[in-house]
Scaffold this active site. Structure first.
Site, short mmCIF file in Angstrom:
data_model
loop_
_atom_site.label_atom_id
_atom_site.label_comp_id
_atom_site.label_asym_id
_atom_site.label_seq_id
_atom_site.Cartn_x
_atom_site.Cartn_y
_atom_site.Cartn_z
N ASN A 1 0.74 -1.28 -0.06
CA ASN A 1 0.02 0.01 -0.02
C ASN A 1 1.02 1.15 -0.05
O ASN A 1 2.11 1.19 -0.01
CB ASN A 1 -1.00 -0.07 1.25
CG ASN A 1 -0.29 0.02 2.47
OD1 ASN A 1 0.41 0.77 2.96
ND2 ASN A 1 -0.36 -1.34 3.30
N ASP B 1 -3.97 -6.68 4.58
CA ASP B 1 -4.94 -7.55 5.15
C ASP B 1 -5.18 -8.84 4.66
O ASP B 1 -5.49 -9.65 5.07
CB ASP B 1 -6.46 -6.98 4.94
CG ASP B 1 -6.67 -5.51 5.61
OD1 ASP B 1 -6.30 -5.77 6.91
OD2 ASP B 1 -7.12 -4.64 5.15
N LYS C 1 9.89 -16.10 -11.30
CA LYS C 1 9.10 -14.90 -11.75
C LYS C 1 8.02 -15.41 -12.26
O LYS C 1 7.89 -16.51 -13.18
CB LYS C 1 9.77 -14.24 -12.68
CG LYS C 1 9.17 -12.91 -13.19
CD LYS C 1 10.03 -12.08 -14.14
CE LYS C 1 9.14 -10.96 -14.68
NZ LYS C 1 9.61 -10.17 -15.81
N PHE D 1 -4.76 2.51 14.63
CA PHE D 1 -5.32 3.71 13.53
C PHE D 1 -6.11 3.09 12.59
O PHE D 1 -6.40 1.93 12.52
CB PHE D 1 -3.80 4.22 12.81
CG PHE D 1 -2.98 4.94 13.78
CD1 PHE D 1 -2.84 6.12 13.17
CD2 PHE D 1 -2.47 4.27 14.85
CE1 PHE D 1 -2.19 7.06 13.83
CE2 PHE D 1 -1.46 5.41 15.50
CZ PHE D 1 -1.54 6.78 15.20
N LYS E 1 -14.46 -0.51 15.33
CA LYS E 1 -13.27 -0.83 15.29
C LYS E 1 -12.44 -0.92 16.87
O LYS E 1 -11.70 -1.74 17.58
CB LYS E 1 -11.78 -0.28 14.41
CG LYS E 1 -10.53 -0.96 14.44
CD LYS E 1 -9.61 -0.13 13.26
CE LYS E 1 -8.62 -0.92 13.05
NZ LYS E 1 -7.63 -0.26 12.19
N LYS F 1 -11.71 -4.49 18.59
CA LYS F 1 -10.12 -4.81 18.91
C LYS F 1 -9.82 -4.66 20.38
O LYS F 1 -8.78 -5.17 20.47
CB LYS F 1 -9.22 -3.92 17.95
CG LYS F 1 -9.70 -3.76 16.48
CD LYS F 1 -9.44 -5.07 15.62
CE LYS F 1 -9.62 -4.92 14.34
NZ LYS F 1 -9.51 -6.15 13.38
#
Length: 402
Positions: free
Chosen positions: A209, A278, A288, A323, A337, A341
């Site tokens: 990301n 995730d 490859k 976060f 969340k 959590k």
């Protein structure tokens, strides 16, 4: 960062004295009041006028200079000084201070100072490694001086080895660590995760990301400046490692989970700022994956939920901060969340909010806790880090009161 602080620069007679001019300039830019004392020999390497122009204060050399005020100047200066750093510190100055000898303005003033004292030895390698010098440095450390290890390299005398004065920025970081902020986290252990993870498909490609790691790095550095023992578990980033922080480099979500699992148990605060993938590919190809005419489908599986695992295995005294970056339904998703959590706080931001996206130097955060929400407007990530830590400290105090 140093507004209202007085830093005393002690300069003894070494060729590295020129570096201290850069340090003086950097301190002034951070709004410190900088006083300079030079030994007589130091003035032969660099002129006092250089430091007077940089600091706006008169350089002191002679203990009995009649141009000083009626005060006992070295005592008055010692009383108003927040930190002393002697850079460069010759073997002679180290020896005198180690044995309480006070025969010039520098040594008399330093011996009168009760504030934090840093000393940066700089000399020929053989002189530095001489057992006598090493014993003197150990003696200074036993009396509360913090000895800054010299750098290694080619010295002015032609020798190669330890004895170089560290670069001005490195010296500045030592000063900031000592006096930039109150050490309200002294004795506390802090764990921070930061950056992205990379989930490999083959030796060439990976899933990841856009996280830069800047927010997590800012929290790690801020906690360090407030006196904490900080461990930073970092995914791949291009950011310079924060000084005085134990950095554990990881790549994958599994790597990060293992690093966190091995270090979390005795932490007082955990800030999980990393953007952990995730999903990870079900299989890794040793070679490859070659391009084909048809489309490619990549089976993926869930990675370990690090924040969820921490919430299940935490102690009551720990403060855990997660976060949450969203693109819609920010408050609903982030509040859910927090509960799911078993965290104490969630720092939520919206990727679509100007100034709050990946890679920026700023952030716009809403800190969500069971007691309510705190909105942090657009500010630097360094300022946001301090505010986030403030909230965590408050939550810790509430826990200890119960």
């Amino acid at each position: 960062m140093l507004k209202g602080k007085t830093v005393l620069l002690g300069i003894s007679g070494g060729i590295a004295a020129y570096k201290t001019a850069y340090l003086a300039s950097a301190l002034v830019k951070l709004h410190a009041s900088v006083e300079v004392i030079m030994t007589e020999n130091a003035t032969k390497f660099i002129a006092p006028l250089t430091f007077e122009q940089l600091t706006g204060n008169r350089v002191m050399v002679d203990t009995f200079d009649r141009n000083f005020t009626h005060q006992v100047e070295h005592i008055a200066l010692a009383d108003r000084t927040d930190l002393v750093i002697i850079a460069p510190a010759t073997a002679n100055v180290c020896a005198k201070l180690a044995h309480g000898l006070a025969d010039d303005m520098l040594t008399t003033t330093v011996l009168a100072c009760t504030c934090p004292k840093l000393i940066a030895p700089s000399m020929n390698t053989s002189m530095f490694e001489n057992p006598i010098t090493q014993d003197n440095l150990k003696t200074l450390a036993s009396y509360g001086f913090k000895v800054i290890s010299p750098a290694s390299g080619r010295l002015a005398c032609g020798a190669v080895g330890a004895g170089k004065l560290p670069e001005p920025d490195a010296l500045l970081q030592h000063i900031l660590k000592e006096i930039a902020f109150p050490h309200d986290l002294s004795g506390k252990k802090v764990l921070v995760t930061a950056g992205p993870t990379r989930e490999s498909l083959d030796p060439v490609r990976y899933l990841s990301n856009h996280s830069s790691g800047k927010m997590g790095y800012a929290i790690a550095k801020s906690a360090m400046l407030r006196g904490a023992d900080v461990t930073l578990v970092s995914g791949p980033t291009s950011i310079e490692k924060p000084p005085f922080v134990n950095v554990i480099d990881v790549v994958s979500a599994e790597d990060m989970f293992n690093a966190v699992k091995s270090d979390y148990s005795d932490c007082d605060y955990i800030f999980k700022a990393a953007a952990v993938a995730d999903y990870t590919p079900e299989t890794f190809s040793d070679n490859k994956i070659k391009k084909k005419d048809s489309d490619l489908s990549i089976p993926v599986k869930r990675t370990k939920d690090i924040l969820g695992w921490l919430g299940e295995h935490r102690s009551h005294e720990q403060v855990i901060c997660g976060f949450s970056m969203e693109t819609k339904d920010l408050m609903e998703n982030s509040t859910a969340k927090l509960k799911k959590k078993n965290a104490d706080m969630i720092c939520a931001n919206n990727l679509k909010t100007s100034g709050a996206g990946f890679g920026t130097d700023t952030n716009v955060i809403t800190v969500i806790t069971a007691n309510g929400n705190t909105e942090l407007p657009l500010m630097s990530k360094e300022d946001a880090a301090m505010r986030i830590i403030d909230i965590a400290v408050s939550l810790k105090a509430d826990k200890l009161d119960k």
